[in-house]
Design a protein around this motif. Structure first.
Motif, mmCIF file in Angstrom:
data_model
loop_
_atom_site.group_PDB
_atom_site.id
_atom_site.type_symbol
_atom_site.label_atom_id
_atom_site.label_comp_id
_atom_site.label_asym_id
_atom_site.label_seq_id
_atom_site.Cartn_x
_atom_site.Cartn_y
_atom_site.Cartn_z
ATOM 1 N N GLY A 51 0.776 -1.234 0.000
ATOM 2 C CA GLY A 51 0.000 0.000 0.000
ATOM 3 C C GLY A 51 0.802 1.275 0.000
ATOM 4 N N VAL A 150 -9.658 -0.715 -8.288
ATOM 5 C CA VAL A 150 -9.804 -1.445 -7.027
ATOM 6 C C VAL A 150 -8.585 -1.231 -6.129
ATOM 7 N N PRO A 154 -10.893 3.568 -2.564
ATOM 8 C CA PRO A 154 -11.286 2.950 -1.288
ATOM 9 C C PRO A 154 -12.386 1.913 -1.479
ATOM 10 N N ILE A 155 -12.057 0.845 -2.212
ATOM 11 C CA ILE A 155 -13.001 -0.236 -2.476
ATOM 12 C C ILE A 155 -12.434 -1.509 -1.875
ATOM 13 N N ASP A 156 -13.220 -2.194 -1.075
ATOM 14 C CA ASP A 156 -12.758 -3.421 -0.434
ATOM 15 C C ASP A 156 -13.444 -4.612 -1.091
ATOM 16 N N LEU A 157 -12.698 -5.288 -1.962
ATOM 17 C CA LEU A 157 -13.219 -6.483 -2.625
ATOM 18 C C LEU A 157 -12.454 -7.728 -2.192
ATOM 19 N N GLY A 158 -11.850 -7.660 -1.020
ATOM 20 C CA GLY A 158 -11.095 -8.809 -0.542
ATOM 21 C C GLY A 158 -9.613 -8.516 -0.533
ATOM 22 N N SER A 159 -8.822 -9.552 -0.695
ATOM 23 C CA SER A 159 -7.375 -9.435 -0.612
ATOM 24 C C SER A 159 -6.818 -8.598 -1.754
ATOM 25 N N ALA A 160 -6.000 -7.602 -1.412
ATOM 26 C CA ALA A 160 -5.363 -6.773 -2.446
ATOM 27 C C ALA A 160 -4.382 -7.596 -3.265
#
Length: 448
Positions: A51, A150, A154-160
């Protein structure tokens, strides 16, 4: 993370090196290699500092390189092609600076050049070869843009890490599409050569990447160990992707004092490298006049490069067969001899463009001068210090004339026009002397 990052890094780094090694003179391959390489470096940055700003910016770089790929794939003759390619580097630098300065979602500004270049490529899709390339590149670009959104928004769709791996798969698809475009442009086969290199890449990933990933898992808190493992994987995968130029460089180093051995090995390596990339002989009969003209231009551009001539389908011209069969059995099966004979055929047809009398610089001489001196003799008039050793009086006059009175763009135009003249002569010879082309010509006439 290492279980995902190491394979993603290894395969994208390998494919980037492979594309550059296919033909280091092609700009589009360097740009595609840059997209893959910058993603691989982004994977390293994300592994060291997930990040971080550096990792996010590096993830934007493939978009800029990808836009350069799309502009380089624009067909010749498109009015915007030259201006877009010239301005791409400046625009990429500007948008990279914006991506570096803007926070968070603002970094998505790097997608703007990609969107514009993709729209431009789709606009001229009817003139791009293969025809399905613009649609495939557009779909891949959309998937990449979605993955980047993604990662940066700031979108949380699981593991980056999973999204990062998905972006890597998308970039691998981009690399494959660029390899297809390059093979189509050169009239070569892709699958055998790519299969050979990809098998080696998978084996190297298992043998080197596996221990590297286990080492990172064993020492998870050490950034130094992580970086060193990625460096090791990069060295191994780079050696796989750059196998041919690396092998040639090692020969020059190992046999520094034995020029004859270096030359013999170089000839063998050129033939061995060309073999999996040469198009099947039986496909030549399916070649149309436009493709024949394009391959003739390429052969004249590559007149001094035996390796490229070995891969050009024109090496299997029937007139080359006829000339070699007169020398005895088995001669026609020697690739280097065929390349030399193709050179002779091309040089003879260039000579037919020569006007009567001595050297001249009038309009009727422009095609002959451009092809004979710059392609056949290999003069490079716009170099800062062009080589003049061993040149005759006419060649020296031509070199001086090019430098003083002929702009670079004009010379390129004359070369293309002269190559089309040579291609037309060769095509007429095929239609008039070879029964297979006569039959094909009858079959494709309108009204049949």
């Amino acid at each position: 993370m290492p279980a995902i990052a190491v394979p993603a890094f290894a395969l994208t780094w390998w494919l980037g090196c492979y594309l550059v090694a296919r033909d280091p003179a092609r700009v589009v391959l360097w740009r595609a290699g840059g997209a893959l390489g910058s993603y691989a470096v982004a994977v390293v940055a994300w592994s060291v500092a997930p990040g971080s700003t550096a990792a996010r910016v590096l993830l934007c770089v493939p978009a800029l390189c990808w836009s350069g790929v799309a502009t380089a794939l624009l067909p010749r003759g498109v009015p915007e092609r030259r201006q877009v390619n010239r301005g791409w580097a400046y625009a990429s630098g500007l948008f990279l600076l914006l991506a570096l300065l803007l926070p968070g979602v603002g970094k998505l500004v790097a997608l703007a050049p990609l969107a514009g270049a993709t729209v431009l490529l789709v606009r001229y899709r009817d003139r791009v070869r293969p025809a399905s390339l613009p649609a495939a590149l557009g779909a891949a670009a959309a998937l990449y843009a979605a993955g980047l959104v993604v990662m940066l928004a700031p979108i949380d769709l699981g593991s980056a890490e999973v999204v990062l791996a998905a972006i890597g798969l998308d970039l691998l698809l981009l690399g494959f599409l660029v390899a297809v475009a390059d093979a189509t442009e050169a009239g070569e086969r892709l699958v055998p050569d790519l299969r050979r290199s990809s098998v080696a890449a998978v084996v190297a990933t298992l043998l080197c990447g596996g221990p590297a990933a286990l080492t990172m898992l064993a020492v998870p808190a050490s950034r130094t160990v992580t970086v060193l493992q990625f460096v090791l994987v990069a060295a191994v995968m780079g050696a796989v992707g750059l196998a041919v130029p690396l092998r040639s460089g090692l020969d020059r180093l190992a046999f520094l004092q034995d020029e004859r051995l270096r030359q013999d090995r170089s000839a063998l390596l050129l033939a061995a490298e060309a073999l999996p990339r040469r198009r099947e002989r039986h496909r030549m009969i399916a070649m149309d006049e436009e493709e024949f003209r394009r391959l003739t231009r390429r052969a004249l551009d590559d007149f001094g490069d035996v390796g490229r001539l070995l891969r050009n389908p024109l090496i299997d011209l029937p007139m080359v067969d006829r000339r070699l069969h007169t020398r005895g059995p088995g001669v026609a099966e020697q690739p280097l001899v065929r390349a030399a004979e193709l050179r002779t055929v091309l040089a003879e047809h260039v000579a037919k463009l020569r006007p009567a009398a001595g050297f001249g610089t009038t309009d009727e001489w422009r095609w002959y001068n451009a092809l004979h001196y710059c392609c056949v003799l290999g003069l490079r008039p716009y170099d800062r210090a062009p080589q003049t050793d061993g040149l005759g009086r006419d060649a020296r006059q031509a070199l001086d004339w090019f430098r003083r009175h002929v702009p670079r763009s004009t010379l390129r135009r004359w070369t293309a026009e002269g190559a089309d003249k040579v291609a037309a002569r060769l095509w007429r010879d095929l239609l008039s002397t070879d029964p297979r082309w006569l039959t094909r010509a009858d079959a494709v006439r309108p009204g049949r």
